[in-house]
Every structure is written in structure tokens, then in C-alpha cells.
Enzyme design. Structure first.
Site, PDB file in Angstrom:
ATOM      1  N   TYR B  83      14.607 -34.400  27.061  1.00 34.62           N
ATOM      2  CA  TYR B  83      14.534 -33.211  26.211  1.00 34.62           C
ATOM      3  C   TYR B  83      14.795 -33.641  24.767  1.00 34.62           C
ATOM      4  O   TYR B  83      15.629 -34.517  24.523  1.00 34.62           O
ATOM      5  CB  TYR B  83      15.593 -32.205  26.665  1.00 34.62           C
ATOM      6  CG  TYR B  83      15.316 -30.781  26.244  1.00 34.62           C
ATOM      7  CD1 TYR B  83      14.257 -30.074  26.823  1.00 34.62           C
ATOM      8  CD2 TYR B  83      16.095 -30.133  25.297  1.00 34.62           C
ATOM      9  CE1 TYR B  83      13.996 -28.760  26.463  1.00 34.62           C
ATOM     10  CE2 TYR B  83      15.834 -28.814  24.934  1.00 34.62           C
ATOM     11  CZ  TYR B  83      14.791 -28.136  25.523  1.00 34.62           C
ATOM     12  OH  TYR B  83      14.527 -26.837  25.159  1.00 34.62           O
ATOM     13  N   SER B 204      10.311 -15.774  35.626  1.00 32.23           N
ATOM     14  CA  SER B 204      11.333 -16.570  34.941  1.00 32.23           C
ATOM     15  C   SER B 204      12.233 -15.655  34.132  1.00 32.23           C
ATOM     16  O   SER B 204      11.926 -14.470  33.948  1.00 32.23           O
ATOM     17  CB  SER B 204      10.652 -17.573  34.002  1.00 32.23           C
ATOM     18  OG  SER B 204      10.055 -16.875  32.916  1.00 32.23           O
ATOM     19  N   ARG B 226       3.762 -17.454  41.189  1.00 32.47           N
ATOM     20  CA  ARG B 226       3.396 -18.279  42.340  1.00 32.47           C
ATOM     21  C   ARG B 226       3.461 -17.446  43.613  1.00 32.47           C
ATOM     22  O   ARG B 226       4.361 -16.615  43.767  1.00 32.47           O
ATOM     23  CB  ARG B 226       4.380 -19.447  42.486  1.00 32.47           C
ATOM     24  CG  ARG B 226       3.949 -20.732  41.829  1.00 32.47           C
ATOM     25  CD  ARG B 226       4.957 -21.851  42.073  1.00 32.47           C
ATOM     26  NE  ARG B 226       6.246 -21.550  41.486  1.00 32.47           N
ATOM     27  CZ  ARG B 226       7.364 -21.299  42.170  1.00 32.47           C
ATOM     28  NH1 ARG B 226       7.377 -21.307  43.493  1.00 32.47           N
ATOM     29  NH2 ARG B 226       8.489 -21.030  41.532  1.00 32.47           N
ATOM     30  N   ARG B 228       4.518 -16.963  47.411  1.00 33.59           N
ATOM     31  CA  ARG B 228       5.738 -17.468  48.043  1.00 33.59           C
ATOM     32  C   ARG B 228       6.107 -16.537  49.181  1.00 33.59           C
ATOM     33  O   ARG B 228       5.560 -15.441  49.283  1.00 33.59           O
ATOM     34  CB  ARG B 228       6.871 -17.494  47.018  1.00 33.59           C
ATOM     35  CG  ARG B 228       7.300 -16.091  46.569  1.00 33.59           C
ATOM     36  CD  ARG B 228       8.208 -16.127  45.370  1.00 33.59           C
ATOM     37  NE  ARG B 228       7.464 -16.484  44.181  1.00 33.59           N
ATOM     38  CZ  ARG B 228       8.012 -17.031  43.091  1.00 33.59           C
ATOM     39  NH1 ARG B 228       9.292 -17.278  43.061  1.00 33.59           N
ATOM     40  NH2 ARG B 228       7.278 -17.318  42.040  1.00 33.59           N
ATOM     41  N   GLY B 299       6.854 -23.454  27.801  1.00 31.64           N
ATOM     42  CA  GLY B 299       7.282 -24.329  28.881  1.00 31.64           C
ATOM     43  C   GLY B 299       6.063 -25.002  29.489  1.00 31.64           C
ATOM     44  O   GLY B 299       4.925 -24.590  29.225  1.00 31.64           O
ATOM     45  N   GLY B 300       6.303 -26.046  30.277  1.00 30.27           N
ATOM     46  CA  GLY B 300       5.187 -26.771  30.882  1.00 30.27           C
ATOM     47  C   GLY B 300       5.514 -27.168  32.313  1.00 30.27           C
ATOM     48  O   GLY B 300       5.481 -28.340  32.653  1.00 30.27           O
ATOM     49  N   PHE B 323       6.504 -21.999  21.108  1.00 35.92           N
ATOM     50  CA  PHE B 323       7.738 -21.423  20.584  1.00 35.92           C
ATOM     51  C   PHE B 323       8.927 -22.152  21.188  1.00 35.92           C
ATOM     52  O   PHE B 323       8.996 -22.364  22.397  1.00 35.92           O
ATOM     53  CB  PHE B 323       7.837 -19.923  20.884  1.00 35.92           C
ATOM     54  CG  PHE B 323       9.064 -19.332  20.255  1.00 35.92           C
ATOM     55  CD1 PHE B 323       9.070 -19.018  18.909  1.00 35.92           C
ATOM     56  CD2 PHE B 323      10.240 -19.161  20.980  1.00 35.92           C
ATOM     57  CE1 PHE B 323      10.211 -18.525  18.290  1.00 35.92           C
ATOM     58  CE2 PHE B 323      11.389 -18.677  20.375  1.00 35.92           C
ATOM     59  CZ  PHE B 323      11.370 -18.360  19.030  1.00 35.92           C
ATOM     60  N   TRP B 324       9.862 -22.527  20.334  1.00 39.98           N
ATOM     61  CA  TRP B 324      11.113 -23.160  20.781  1.00 39.98           C
ATOM     62  C   TRP B 324      12.232 -22.555  19.958  1.00 39.98           C
ATOM     63  O   TRP B 324      12.306 -22.732  18.748  1.00 39.98           O
ATOM     64  CB  TRP B 324      11.036 -24.668  20.554  1.00 39.98           C
ATOM     65  CG  TRP B 324      12.166 -25.440  21.182  1.00 39.98           C
ATOM     66  CD1 TRP B 324      12.872 -25.115  22.306  1.00 39.98           C
ATOM     67  CD2 TRP B 324      12.708 -26.683  20.711  1.00 39.98           C
ATOM     68  NE1 TRP B 324      13.812 -26.078  22.570  1.00 39.98           N
ATOM     69  CE2 TRP B 324      13.743 -27.051  21.615  1.00 39.98           C
ATOM     70  CE3 TRP B 324      12.428 -27.522  19.643  1.00 39.98           C
ATOM     71  CZ2 TRP B 324      14.482 -28.214  21.460  1.00 39.98           C
ATOM     72  CZ3 TRP B 324      13.171 -28.685  19.493  1.00 39.98           C
ATOM     73  CH2 TRP B 324      14.178 -29.035  20.397  1.00 39.98           C
TER      74      TRP B 324
END
Lengths: 394, 394
Positions: B83, B204, B226, B228, B299-300, B323-324
Site C-alpha cells: 500500500y 462494501s 457477486r 453467493r 479499489g481494484g 478517488f483516494w
């Protein structure tokens, strides 16, 4: 009917009919020669020469005689039917509905109906480029609303071939160097460090304009090109235009070269990448950008998607976006006039040279014109070589 | 030494030494329990429980007692060493240099040295969240400069678990819904048409915050998750939070579903896509955006590059960016305070619920703490399930 610009704003109601005379008093043909298609397909098969009688001028229209028209890579996509903007389908110029090709060109104003408005903006003899997309420049003459024309400043002497290649590619380069990272001094932004740009397809008409604009503005360029026969000559030519560094994609993908690029740019900032290709070379190009960089895409010659690691977006604040002049001009009519003045000034002072061109003349019968344009399309596959300019005989 | 906030600004020079007392007069421990690592690696192997004596407070520092600290997906990457931001390496808390983990948490101000400045900004008993990244929230107590703390407004009653999850994910959602397409009414922009957002990883912590903020602001959401076990329950849960539509990636990639999405959004505008995954679903998501859309990546999780057709950049004026929060807060200190107030208000009025959490308590010996945190990391692999909050015993 003679339609010179009057010294007063007295309204003239006469229209062009079957013949008209130019400002100089000569009789102008009312027939136009054009390159058209009836249906989309392979340019070397569907394009045709076509002659038609020009309709009478409508209110607000001017009669134009084209000096030269450019054949650009996007024209191929238009003819294939895969481009998002297309010329109008004309029901009035032949037995079948036909579309007259051509997005870029330079024309001279031959005459117009005075209506109290047109003559405030144009006079007979003015040289104009197209202010809207897909107006049909591949012909000898046409009628167009004066509102869709951009007069070139008469204060800067430029040649027909300079003018014919001035309205699409140099503006695309100028905007991409101004609107994301503001590198054009006209934006009023000054930078503490030397600015750098990296671009692929650097020998394209946009690429060579970008090299020259960057040079004129003190911005360094790193230029990527396909390897080819005569690569050394191409490198020399681009350096003569002002390129700081020219690399083949093979050289670029070598890890050592990328260290060299970091060395070249280490006292400056590399925040702008121009892309007309796509593929792996573009992904690698983007990784070299510093914080808050921009990848500006204006073409996709590799016909593949762009592939970019998400970490560049998140942690390096990368912005990937695109530029299409046809979109931009719709919302920036005033800025466009300012820009054309800026470009004409750069051309007339030798700071911006047109790309290498060759002129193809279209005349004779419709069938002869068809043969010539199809041959141009066959030779032009892949957009290699000199830019073709079309000149139509009367 | 008792360090309550005085009624005057009289300077108090006494420091905490080996013991100190809280505002209420009880004696507070001067030892901290922390979760640390000496070297990067697998979180279930390298994390350790560690006890250390708190150093004396320095000028401008405050003593904090953490109520709860959050375990976020990015923490795993920090421990792995992949990170871009890391906690400080501390030479002063053990025999080896150690890093104290933790980016998010809520703490209470226990005391500080009055110096004419700190007491203008904080008082003993104030609840604060972290104003900078990687300050080490996974511990019972710490000393931090008051300038790196963001006080929570006392006017909005919120629980410790709400506060412990309020400073990273809801701000990320709020900013992504405000700074690209301005959907937050606080931006002052009004839209003629109903606005829509599409997002992946919708369950999330950021995703569920985005659903609730959008709902509060009248913005429609299309949410991808996802497939599930228990997918029907998850869909119900997200709809209960305010999601308009929830689709699995499998459902989404079905061509008919995409026609349905066009139908759902046809009277409105879909110009914003939020992405924390990558991969094919992201490429398809972007194709649904209208003119001048934004793909914002935060995110990735799929660990693949984003793949985007160049035509979307050129002709649809797509902007792909990221964006961070750690970047944003550095340049927006004032806006951050306004935003935390806005979020606290939404939480206290029930419009923004915290994600499902479970609390893990850390106490006993260092070795017992190590076992507990490693078990949390093993269970937490892949970021599935409830968000873990850490509580440290005295």
C-alpha cells in the site's frame, strides 16, 4: 449576377440562379464536382465521382469554391459507416440519395445574397474553413450557411495547403496541450518546472502539430512511432520539427529506455500523455506520468481497449479522458475563432508547418473521378505516407 | 496530573509523566496495548500483540484512549507492504523498530498540556476521529498532535461503532457522489432530470454508504454484487438500505438486463459509475454511461487492469479517474470538517447506518493478543462477512 460586397449595408435580394459571376466579374460554373457515396462500405469501392447543379442560394447561405480538401484518417471511418458523425444525405443532387464526403478543407467565398447580416461577417474573396463537422469539402463548389464557416484572418499570409490542413489536426493538438495540463502560455498558467509531454503516433498530423506547438511553448516532447523502413529519416524529420526525443515502440518497451526517460524528465514534470493508438505501449506510457497526470485519447488505431491499472487512478490521481474537436467546437464558438487566429499566426511565422502533403486533382468525367479517388483510397490504406489533398477542376 | 480544560486560557505547563488522571479524576494507565508488525508479510503471521509505556506528551499533543478501531480491506495491503501509505516505524516502543497498525478508529481525549492553542480546539472528553492516514488506531492509548485529529460534533449523538466506521468509507462515498457528477445537494447543483449511479462491490462499506447517501439525496442506484450463498437475503438488505436495483454480475452481463437498465434510467441521466472491482463487469458498466460520464475507481479487488474502449473517451467524453481519501484530506482540511458534520447528522437521524460489525476484544498477554489478531486476519481473508472492530482492554 454580380454579388460584390457593397460599401453600404443596402439589402440586395438577387439570388444566384443558373450562372453567377465572381467578385472579379468572371462567370462561375454553377455545376459542382463532388466525391459521394450512396451507401457505406470499403472506400475503394463505394466512393464515386458525381456532378450536380448547385441549387439556388438560400437566405444566409454563401457560395464557396473549394481550393483544397484534406483526406484524414477519420474520413475512412465515415465512409465505412463506423464514425459517429456523418455527412447529410442529400435527396436533391442526384437520382439516388447521396452523401458528399469531406470534413476539412479551405474555400473562398464567391458570393452571397446580401441580407443585412452575412455581409457583416464575410466578404467575397474571404478564405474560410469549416466551422462544423461533415459539411462536404470534397467538391468544387457548394452553398453553406455563413454561420457554419470560420473566416481565416487575412493578416497572416498562409498557403492553400497550410489552410486546408489547419482546421482539424492543429486545433486538436492545441486543445490537448491547453485544456488538461495547461501548457499553452495563452492559458495564463505558468509552471515552476519544465513541462514534458509524451505521445504515441507522433508522426500523425496531430502528432507533428503537437511537437511544433510544444517546441514553440518551451515544452519538451517524447515521441513514440512505429518502427519502419526509413525510421532514421523519420526520427530526423521529427527532430527537425522540434521533437526532443523520438523512440520506436520497440525501443520504448525496453526497460532501460524507460529509466532514460525518467532521467530526461527528472528536473521537470511529465503529466500529459497523448494517445491515438491504444494497446500495451499506451499502458506503459501512462505509468511514466507523475501525480495528477492526464491520458488524453484522440484515436484508437490499434483497435483495442485501453488497459490501465486501477492503482494509477486511485493513488496517482490519473485522469483518462478523450478529445474530439467536433464536440468541442459546438460549445466553444468564440474560443475557436481566437484559436484559429493563434494557429494562423504560428503558421505564417513558420513555427507551425503543415504535414507532408500531395495534391490529387479530380476532373474529367464522373467515371474518371471515381477511378482517381478509389486509387487514392487504395494507396492510403492504414493512413501511411503523405496526407492527400484533393483539388477539383471547374 | 489532572488536566481538565480550564475556564480561562491560562497556560498549564505540567506534562503527563508516568501516570495521569482523566478529566473525571480517575488514574489512567500510561501503558498502551497495540497491534504491531516488525516486518511486512502475511497478516496472519506477522501481526503481534505489544505493550509499551507511552512517552511523555509533547507540546501540542493530546493523550487519546481508543474506543474502537476498524479493520478495513486496505489494512491488509498495508501489512503486506503493497500500500502506498504506511504507519511510522517507531524506534521508541520496543527493542526492535515496530509499526503500530490502524488507519481508522474513534478515540476520546483524555488530557493534554495546555499551551494556549490545543484547548481552543479540543477539550477533555471530546470524541475524535483521525485527520491523517496511518496514525496507529489499533491500540488502547496513544499521543497524537491535536492538528491530526478531527473532533466529532457533540450535537449529533452517535454510537462508538458508528463513529469508528465514519471517517473512511462514508467520506469516500460522499466525495465520489459530490466531486465528479455533483449529486450531493450540498454542492448547490440542481439537475433537471433524475440522476442515477451504477456501482460494483455494492455491499462494501463504501457501497452501502453510497446507497444510503444516494437515497437521502433522491438519486437512483443500480448495484452490482457477486453471486453467493444467501444472495436473496443480501439483495433484500441492500434494498432495505435504499438500493433501487441489485443485480449479480451474472445477471448484469446478460444482454437483456442491460436493456432493462436503459429502460429504468431512460427518463433520467446515468453519468456516474463507482468501481472497486475492475474486470469485464466494469467495462460493461462504463458502456451504459451517457455523454460526459465519469468512472471513479476506488479499489481494484479483481487485481486486473481496467479495460475501456477508446471510443468512449473520444466520442462520449468519458472521464476515468480515481478517488483516494488520503490524498483528498491533505488538500481539503476545512471541507473535511464540514463533511464530518454532514455525515454525523445523517447518522444521528438514521439516514446513514454503519455496516454490520462485530467487536473483537484484545486483552491479556502479548501472546494472547497475537493469537486473537491472527485469528481475525485468517477469518477476514477476502474481506467477506462483517466488518471487524477492535476494542482494547486497559
Amino acid at each position: 449576377m454580380l454579388l460584390p460586397r457593397p460599401s453600404t449595408l443596402q439589402r440586395t435580394t438577387r439570388l444566384f440562379t443558373t450562372t453567377s459571376r465572381s467578385a472579379a466579374g468572371r462567370t462561375s460554373p454553377t455545376e459542382s464536382r463532388a466525391i459521394v457515396y450512396a451507401e457505406h462500405g470499403n472506400p475503394a469501392e463505394v466512393l464515386k465521382g458525381h456532378k450536380y447543379q448547385l441549387p439556388a442560394l438560400e437566405k444566409g447561405q454563401v457560395r464557396l469554391r473549394f481550393e483544397l480538401a484534406a483526406v484524414n484518417p477519420a474520413d475512412i471511418n465515415v465512409i465505412q459507416g463506423v464514425y459517429p458523425s456523418k455527412p447529410a444525405v442529400r435527396e436533391d443532387i442526384g437520382e439516388l440519395p447521396l452523401s458528399i464526403m469531406g470534413n476539412e478543407g479551405v474555400a473562398v467565398v464567391e458570393g452571397f445574397e446580401e441580407d443585412g447580416t452575412v455581409e457583416k461577417h464575410l466578404k467575397v474573396g474571404d478564405r474560410v474553413v469549416m466551422g462544423k463537422a461533415q459539411l462536404g469539402t470534397w467538391q468544387s463548389r457548394t452553398n453553406l450557411p455563413f454561420t457554419s464557416l470560420v473566416p481565416l484572418p487575412s493578416s497572416y499570409p498562409i498557403s492553400p495547403s497550410q489552410a486546408a490542413t489547419l482546421s482539424i489536426n492543429p486545433p486538436t493538438a492545441l486543445r490537448m496541450l491547453s485544456d488538461f495540463v495547461p501548457l499553452n502560455p495563452a492559458t495564463g498558467v505558468t509552471h515552476k518546472k519544465k513541462q514534458w509531454v509524451i505521445q504515441n503516433g507522433a508522426n500523425s498530423a496531430v502528432g507533428t502539430a503537437a511537437i511544433q506547438l510544444a517546441k514553440a511553448w518551451g515544452v519538451g516532447t517524447i515521441n513514440l512511432v512505429r518502427d519502419r523502413e526509413g525510421i532514421d529519416k523519420l526520427k530526423e524529420d521529427l527532430k527537425a520539427l522540434g521533437a526532443d526525443h523520438v523512440l520506436t515502440y520497440g525501443e520504448f518497451l525496453d526497460r532501460e529506455t524507460r529509466s532514460k526517460i525518467k532521467e530526461w524528465t527528472k528536473d521537470g514534470e511529465l503529466r500529459l500523455a497523448l494517445n491515438c493508438v491504444g494497446g500495451k505501449e499506451t499502458s506503459e506510457m501512462v505509468k511514466l506520468l507523475g501525480l495528477e497526470g492526464f491520458l488524453v485519447t484522440y484515436g484508437g488505431m490499434a483497435k483495442t481497449s485501453l488497459s490501465i491499472p486501477p492503482s494509477l487512478f486511485i493513488f496517482k490521481k490519473l485522469t483518462a479522458t478523450g478529445f474530439w474537436l467536433s464536440n468541442w467546437v459546438q460549445t466553444h464558438p468564440t474560443e475557436r475563432l481566437t484559436m484559429m487566429n493563434e494557429l494562423a499566426s504560428l503558421v505564417s511565422t513558420g513555427k507551425l508547418q503543415e504535414p507532408a502533403t500531395e495534391i490529387t486533382t479530380l476532373g474529367g468525367t464522373e467515371s474518371e473521378m471515381s477511378s482517381v479517388i478509389r486509387e487514392v483510397m487504395r494507396k492510403n490504406e492504414g493512413g501511411k505516407g503523405r496526407k492527400v489533398l484533393l483539388r477539383f477542376e471547374d
